[in-house]
Write a protein that holds these residues in place. Structure first.
Motif, PDB file in Angstrom:
ATOM      1  N   VAL A  32      51.498   0.743  28.559  1.00  0.00           N
ATOM      2  CA  VAL A  32      50.723   1.955  28.764  1.00  0.00           C
ATOM      3  C   VAL A  32      51.269   2.658  30.007  1.00  0.00           C
ATOM      4  O   VAL A  32      51.629   2.020  30.987  1.00  0.00           O
ATOM      5  CB  VAL A  32      49.213   1.647  28.886  1.00  0.00           C
ATOM      6  N   TRP A  33      51.383   3.983  29.911  1.00  0.00           N
ATOM      7  CA  TRP A  33      51.938   4.783  31.004  1.00  0.00           C
ATOM      8  C   TRP A  33      51.121   6.048  31.174  1.00  0.00           C
ATOM      9  O   TRP A  33      50.714   6.679  30.198  1.00  0.00           O
ATOM     10  CB  TRP A  33      53.393   5.141  30.703  1.00  0.00           C
ATOM     11  N   VAL A  46      39.748   4.968  34.232  1.00  0.00           N
ATOM     12  CA  VAL A  46      39.392   3.909  35.173  1.00  0.00           C
ATOM     13  C   VAL A  46      38.013   3.343  34.850  1.00  0.00           C
ATOM     14  O   VAL A  46      37.791   2.137  34.940  1.00  0.00           O
ATOM     15  CB  VAL A  46      39.429   4.432  36.628  1.00  0.00           C
ATOM     16  N   HIS A  47      37.095   4.200  34.443  1.00  0.00           N
ATOM     17  CA  HIS A  47      35.756   3.739  34.098  1.00  0.00           C
ATOM     18  C   HIS A  47      35.753   2.907  32.817  1.00  0.00           C
ATOM     19  O   HIS A  47      34.965   1.978  32.690  1.00  0.00           O
ATOM     20  CB  HIS A  47      34.792   4.918  33.959  1.00  0.00           C
ATOM     21  N   VAL A  48      36.646   3.222  31.889  1.00  0.00           N
ATOM     22  CA  VAL A  48      36.707   2.486  30.621  1.00  0.00           C
ATOM     23  C   VAL A  48      37.518   1.206  30.767  1.00  0.00           C
ATOM     24  O   VAL A  48      37.107   0.151  30.299  1.00  0.00           O
ATOM     25  CB  VAL A  48      37.311   3.378  29.504  1.00  0.00           C
ATOM     26  N   THR A  52      43.068  -2.096  34.103  1.00  0.00           N
ATOM     27  CA  THR A  52      44.377  -1.552  33.755  1.00  0.00           C
ATOM     28  C   THR A  52      44.736  -0.348  34.610  1.00  0.00           C
ATOM     29  O   THR A  52      45.879  -0.198  35.029  1.00  0.00           O
ATOM     30  CB  THR A  52      44.421  -1.146  32.267  1.00  0.00           C
ATOM     31  N   PHE A  53      43.753   0.501  34.891  1.00  0.00           N
ATOM     32  CA  PHE A  53      44.016   1.754  35.596  1.00  0.00           C
ATOM     33  C   PHE A  53      43.365   1.781  36.970  1.00  0.00           C
ATOM     34  O   PHE A  53      42.316   1.182  37.183  1.00  0.00           O
ATOM     35  CB  PHE A  53      43.482   2.947  34.781  1.00  0.00           C
ATOM     36  N   ILE A  65      48.136  -0.047  36.497  1.00  0.00           N
ATOM     37  CA  ILE A  65      48.534  -1.052  37.473  1.00  0.00           C
ATOM     38  C   ILE A  65      48.770  -2.418  36.851  1.00  0.00           C
ATOM     39  O   ILE A  65      49.442  -3.246  37.448  1.00  0.00           O
ATOM     40  CB  ILE A  65      47.503  -1.182  38.608  1.00  0.00           C
ATOM     41  N   ARG A  66      48.197  -2.658  35.662  1.00  0.00           N
ATOM     42  CA  ARG A  66      48.397  -3.924  34.954  1.00  0.00           C
ATOM     43  C   ARG A  66      48.506  -3.643  33.469  1.00  0.00           C
ATOM     44  O   ARG A  66      47.663  -2.964  32.903  1.00  0.00           O
ATOM     45  CB  ARG A  66      47.224  -4.874  35.173  1.00  0.00           C
TER      46      ARG A  66
END
Length: 119
Positions: A32-33, A46-48, A52-53, A65-66
């Motif tokens: 994912v990018w 970020v909330h979901v 990862t974000f 970030i992951r």
């Protein structure tokens, strides 16, 4: 290659290819990018998918970030919530080129005054 232990590579060259079944025996073909140049800093992703974000503190834009922070379904839900369609599934091999193509110095920060040269 020893598939019973995904972290143990028995090949002579010990080269990690990215195709090793590291997580749950599944091959990870995509990454994912976030196209930070298009991101508006809404933070929906970020909330979901908070594992990862994250939001870059200075620029106020999202960043992955992951790659294994959340399930693919949760990451897809985060992608679907993005109002400007700036989050994409890409091939792992493309990540470096995509990251290098971003010129973060040209980004306007969100919620902070623009950087000014001090004389």
């Amino acid at each position: 290659m020893d598939f019973t232990n995904p972290f143990h590579n028995t090949e002579k060259n010990n080269e990690i290819t990215g195709w090793e079944p590291v997580l749950g025996g599944q091959l990870a073909e995509k990454a994912v990018w976030v196209d930070e140049a298009k991101c508006i800093g809404c933070q929906y992703c970020v909330h979901v998918a908070s594992n990862t974000f994250t939001v870059d503190e200075f620029h106020g834009r999202s960043r992955a970030i992951r790659q294994d922070g959340d399930s693919s379904d949760v990451i897809q839900e985060a992608i679907d919530t993005c109002p400007v369609d700036c989050i994409h599934w890409v091939k792992f091999e493309e990540l470096d080129n995509l990251e290098n193509s971003l010129d973060r110095d040209m980004f306007q920060t969100f919620g902070k005054p623009p950087r000014m040269n001090k004389h």
